[in-house]
Motif scaffolding. Structure first.
Motif, PDB file in Angstrom:
ATOM      1  N   PRO A  25      -2.788  27.081 -25.067  1.00  0.00           N
ATOM      2  CA  PRO A  25      -2.336  26.040 -24.155  1.00  0.00           C
ATOM      3  C   PRO A  25      -0.814  25.920 -24.213  1.00  0.00           C
ATOM      4  N   VAL A  26      -0.245  25.554 -23.083  1.00  0.00           N
ATOM      5  CA  VAL A  26       1.193  25.349 -23.013  1.00  0.00           C
ATOM      6  C   VAL A  26       1.458  23.919 -22.591  1.00  0.00           C
ATOM      7  N   GLU A  27       2.689  23.492 -22.738  1.00  0.00           N
ATOM      8  CA  GLU A  27       3.032  22.112 -22.425  1.00  0.00           C
ATOM      9  C   GLU A  27       2.890  21.837 -20.933  1.00  0.00           C
ATOM     10  N   ALA A  28       2.198  20.770 -20.596  1.00  0.00           N
ATOM     11  CA  ALA A  28       2.017  20.376 -19.200  1.00  0.00           C
ATOM     12  C   ALA A  28       3.284  19.720 -18.688  1.00  0.00           C
ATOM     13  N   LYS A  29       3.510  19.875 -17.410  1.00  0.00           N
ATOM     14  CA  LYS A  29       4.629  19.221 -16.757  1.00  0.00           C
ATOM     15  C   LYS A  29       4.094  18.396 -15.607  1.00  0.00           C
ATOM     16  N   ALA A  61       3.561  25.701 -15.394  1.00  0.00           N
ATOM     17  CA  ALA A  61       3.601  25.901 -16.845  1.00  0.00           C
ATOM     18  C   ALA A  61       4.840  26.724 -17.167  1.00  0.00           C
ATOM     19  N   GLY A  78      -4.719  17.948 -17.439  1.00  0.00           N
ATOM     20  CA  GLY A  78      -4.711  18.310 -18.852  1.00  0.00           C
ATOM     21  C   GLY A  78      -3.732  19.440 -19.080  1.00  0.00           C
ATOM     22  N   GLN A  79      -3.794  20.016 -20.258  1.00  0.00           N
ATOM     23  CA  GLN A  79      -2.901  21.112 -20.597  1.00  0.00           C
ATOM     24  C   GLN A  79      -3.238  22.351 -19.763  1.00  0.00           C
ATOM     25  N   ILE A  93      -4.228  25.746 -14.133  1.00  0.00           N
ATOM     26  CA  ILE A  93      -3.960  24.328 -14.306  1.00  0.00           C
ATOM     27  C   ILE A  93      -4.754  23.554 -13.268  1.00  0.00           C
TER      28      ILE A  93
END
Length: 165
Positions: A25-29, A61, A78-79, A93
């Motif tokens: 998972p990566v940081e959501a924006k 992402a 979510g992420q 996403i």
């Protein structure tokens, strides 16, 4: 409900077909709040979408290509899932928006075409809209979008992409 699940499953399988099992998972924006309509503002987001196409909407992402940005006013669920495979880095996403499914698909179609992708799939099933675009090269960039209206009046969107090799 079954139709939504079937459409969702198609997109997920299509997106993950070229991915490996080391997905992280990566940081959501989140999209800027300025694009989201307020209670006092009855202007639909469809008016805003064309202005952002050439602009600087946030990437879905980290490392996502220019055609995989969040729709203006999107609320991320979510992420995002990031993965890599034969078709390069990619991701998936989900988010909601107040825009209609048609407006969402039109937004991503325009971004894909500006990035040199060509339309390869489209589906209208009830009120659900799906769209797919891809580069001509083997293992090239690709984009998949499924937009489904919800019972609350919002649109649930699944956005999948591959940056290509």
């Amino acid at each position: 409900m079954t139709l939504r699940l079937a459409a969702s499953a198609v997109v997920v399988l299509f997106c993950l077909a070229g991915c490996d099992r080391s997905a992280q998972p990566v940081e959501a924006k989140t999209a800027p709040e300025a694009s989201a309509p307020t209670v006092a503002d009855a202007t639909p987001p469809a008016v805003e979408a064309p202005a952002v196409v050439g602009g600087a909407a946030p990437a879905a992402a980290d490392g996502a290509p220019s055609f995989a940005v969040l729709y203006p006013g999107a609320q991320v669920d979510g992420q995002p899932l990031a993965a890599g495979g034969e078709a390069g880095p990619g991701g998936l996403i989900t988010f909601t928006t107040t825009a209609s499914p048609d407006d969402v698909v039109a937004f991503y179609r325009e971004r894909a075409e500006k990035a040199g992708l060509r339309s390869v799939a489209g589906m209208n099933q009830g009120d659900t809209r799906a769209y797919g675009a891809a580069a001509d090269a083997v293992n090239g960039a690709s984009l998949q979008v499924v937009a489904t209206p919800t019972e609350t009046g919002e649109t649930s969107v699944q956005l999948g992409w591959s940056a290509g090799q």
